[in-house]
Write an enzyme that holds these catalytic residues in place. Structure first.
Site, PDB file in Angstrom:
ATOM      1  N   ARG A  14       5.330  -7.291  -9.870  1.00  0.00           N
ATOM      2  CA  ARG A  14       3.864  -7.145 -10.122  1.00  0.00           C
ATOM      3  C   ARG A  14       3.756  -5.823 -10.596  1.00  0.00           C
ATOM      4  O   ARG A  14       2.864  -5.421 -11.528  1.00  0.00           O
ATOM      5  CB  ARG A  14       3.203  -7.412  -8.686  1.00  0.00           C
ATOM      6  N   GLU A  52       0.738   6.544  11.295  1.00  0.00           N
ATOM      7  CA  GLU A  52       0.092   5.096  10.452  1.00  0.00           C
ATOM      8  C   GLU A  52      -0.104   4.157  11.562  1.00  0.00           C
ATOM      9  O   GLU A  52      -0.988   3.333  11.367  1.00  0.00           O
ATOM     10  CB  GLU A  52       1.250   4.662   9.231  1.00  0.00           C
ATOM     11  N   TRP A  74      -0.766   6.315   1.711  1.00  0.00           N
ATOM     12  CA  TRP A  74      -1.704   5.348   1.263  1.00  0.00           C
ATOM     13  C   TRP A  74      -2.794   5.849   0.089  1.00  0.00           C
ATOM     14  O   TRP A  74      -3.563   5.117  -0.493  1.00  0.00           O
ATOM     15  CB  TRP A  74      -2.758   4.737   2.474  1.00  0.00           C
ATOM     16  N   TYR A 116      -4.280  -4.034   7.046  1.00  0.00           N
ATOM     17  CA  TYR A 116      -3.771  -4.321   8.267  1.00  0.00           C
ATOM     18  C   TYR A 116      -4.617  -4.013   9.517  1.00  0.00           C
ATOM     19  O   TYR A 116      -4.895  -5.041  10.139  1.00  0.00           O
ATOM     20  CB  TYR A 116      -2.460  -3.461   8.464  1.00  0.00           C
ATOM     21  N   CYS A 178       2.408  -6.628   3.607  1.00  0.00           N
ATOM     22  CA  CYS A 178       3.866  -7.058   3.453  1.00  0.00           C
ATOM     23  C   CYS A 178       4.352  -7.239   4.765  1.00  0.00           C
ATOM     24  O   CYS A 178       5.135  -8.413   4.843  1.00  0.00           O
ATOM     25  CB  CYS A 178       4.494  -5.688   2.841  1.00  0.00           C
ATOM     26  N   ARG A 199       6.928 -10.503   4.116  1.00  0.00           N
ATOM     27  CA  ARG A 199       7.045 -11.323   2.947  1.00  0.00           C
ATOM     28  C   ARG A 199       7.672 -10.523   1.884  1.00  0.00           C
ATOM     29  O   ARG A 199       8.266 -11.054   1.182  1.00  0.00           O
ATOM     30  CB  ARG A 199       5.557 -11.934   2.679  1.00  0.00           C
ATOM     31  N   SER A 200       7.556  -9.234   1.765  1.00  0.00           N
ATOM     32  CA  SER A 200       8.048  -8.431   0.748  1.00  0.00           C
ATOM     33  C   SER A 200       8.437  -6.950   1.407  1.00  0.00           C
ATOM     34  O   SER A 200       7.696  -6.584   1.915  1.00  0.00           O
ATOM     35  CB  SER A 200       6.708  -8.186  -0.470  1.00  0.00           C
ATOM     36  N   ASP A 202      10.404  -3.438   0.147  1.00  0.00           N
ATOM     37  CA  ASP A 202      10.810  -2.445  -0.560  1.00  0.00           C
ATOM     38  C   ASP A 202      11.947  -1.829   0.280  1.00  0.00           C
ATOM     39  O   ASP A 202      11.612  -0.717   0.979  1.00  0.00           O
ATOM     40  CB  ASP A 202       9.804  -1.479  -1.080  1.00  0.00           C
ATOM     41  N   HIS A 240      14.025  -6.514  -1.675  1.00  0.00           N
ATOM     42  CA  HIS A 240      14.607  -6.068  -3.028  1.00  0.00           C
ATOM     43  C   HIS A 240      14.498  -4.446  -3.191  1.00  0.00           C
ATOM     44  O   HIS A 240      14.167  -3.687  -2.201  1.00  0.00           O
ATOM     45  CB  HIS A 240      13.133  -6.193  -4.006  1.00  0.00           C
ATOM     46  N   TYR A 242      13.917  -1.344  -6.331  1.00  0.00           N
ATOM     47  CA  TYR A 242      13.418  -1.285  -7.809  1.00  0.00           C
ATOM     48  C   TYR A 242      14.349  -0.642  -8.581  1.00  0.00           C
ATOM     49  O   TYR A 242      15.385   0.093  -8.202  1.00  0.00           O
ATOM     50  CB  TYR A 242      12.210  -0.223  -7.506  1.00  0.00           C
TER      51      TYR A 242
END
Length: 297
Positions: A14, A52, A74, A116, A178, A199-200, A202, A240, A242
């Site tokens: 994305r 956070e 953020w 969230y 995420c 789900r995702s 970094d 993943h 980057y």
């Protein structure tokens, strides 16, 4: 990290930066004896992560209280939106200063949408308004309060779950969740475990915060429910790195993990929503140097 960098599937993502990724990965972390999963091969700013998580539990979705505490994780999303919609090439520092100084500016440009915390403690509910119509209730469903109540009164249930993945609200969020779904399990010996589905992930930047906060929340819930923290099970969908994180990857893989950090909770407040920053301390944490890397927005 090594497996992703060597074996990962290289894909367009994305952000346009590009990633190498694996799909469907699991890690387990013991939480017994105050253990806390904190990376030691680089410095993790756990105080920022703590701030956070406490912000999530308030249900707030505006960056203003975070920025006021020096938490900038953020800022990139509302800043990018402001620059795009106004054409003003404002710096991040000036944008944050305006968010703090101007309440109206913060209300217009600092909000992230129903991210969230909103879903955790104020999931939208609707009530009959007559003639077959419905209106949104003034107070939504508090998933966290319901979770604590359920663990206290029905520990054997298999429904101790909360999620941030509200399909109806996704298009209004600055970033869809995420770390999206949490399930809790109570052992016969009173040990509380948490399974987080992300789900995702970094792995270079976000993971260190995500796993620390999930373990921290498990510790807090265990204390509130007179249980003991047992284990965090972390499962990632798309995990993943980057492509522009090569320096981070190479530096971190060259380092040797060491130490066993502990998280102490110094006070038991009346509810899960009453914890303060000063209620927590981390001991025996001696990480190696911070490794900077760009955030993909």
């Amino acid at each position: 990290m090594r497996r992703i960098w060597v074996e990962g599937d290289e894909r367009v993502d994305r952000t346009g930066v590009g990633t190498r990724s694996l799909f469907g990965e699991t890690m387990r972390f013991s939480l017994r004896d105050d253990a806390i999963p904190l990376l030691t091969t680089k410095r993790v700013y756990w105080k920022t992560a703590l701030r956070e998580l406490l912000w999530f539990l308030t249900g707030d979705t505006n960056i203003r209280p975070l920025v006021a505490q020096g938490v900038r994780i953020w800022t990139d999303w509302p800043l990018e939106k402001y620059r795009r919609e106004t054409g003003e090439a404002i710096s991040a520092e000036d944008f944050e200063a305006r968010v703090i100084a101007d309440e109206a500016f913060a209300a217009q440009w600092g909000d992230l949408g129903p991210v969230y915390g909103h879903q955790w403690v104020n999931w939208p509910r609707y009530e009959p308004a007559g003639e077959g119509l419905f209106r949104r209730a003034a107070q939504g469903h508090n998933q966290i309060a319901a979770l604590v109540e359920g663990l206290r009164n029905n520990p054997g249930s298999r429904r101790h779950i909360f999620t941030g993945w509200n399909v109806a609200d996704l298009d209004r969020m600055a970033l869809p969740p995420c770390h999206m779904t949490y399930q809790f399990h109570v052992r016969s010996d009173g040990g509380l475990s948490c399974l987080l589905f992300q789900r995702s992930c970094d792995l270079g930047l976000g993971f260190a915060f995500n796993v620390f906060e999930a373990a921290l929340l498990t510790r807090m819930i265990a204390q509130q429910c007179d249980l003991t923290a047992h284990e965090l099970v972390w499962t990632g969908g798309d995990v993943h790195l980057y492509l522009n994180h090569q320096e981070l990857v190479e530096q971190q893989l060259s380092r040797v993990p060491e130490g066993a950090p502990k998280l102490r909770i110094l006070r038991r407040p009346d509810s899960i929503f009453d914890y303060k920053f000063e209620d927590f301390t981390v001991e025996s944490y001696a990480p190696q140097a911070h490794i900077p890397a760009p955030v993909a927005v």
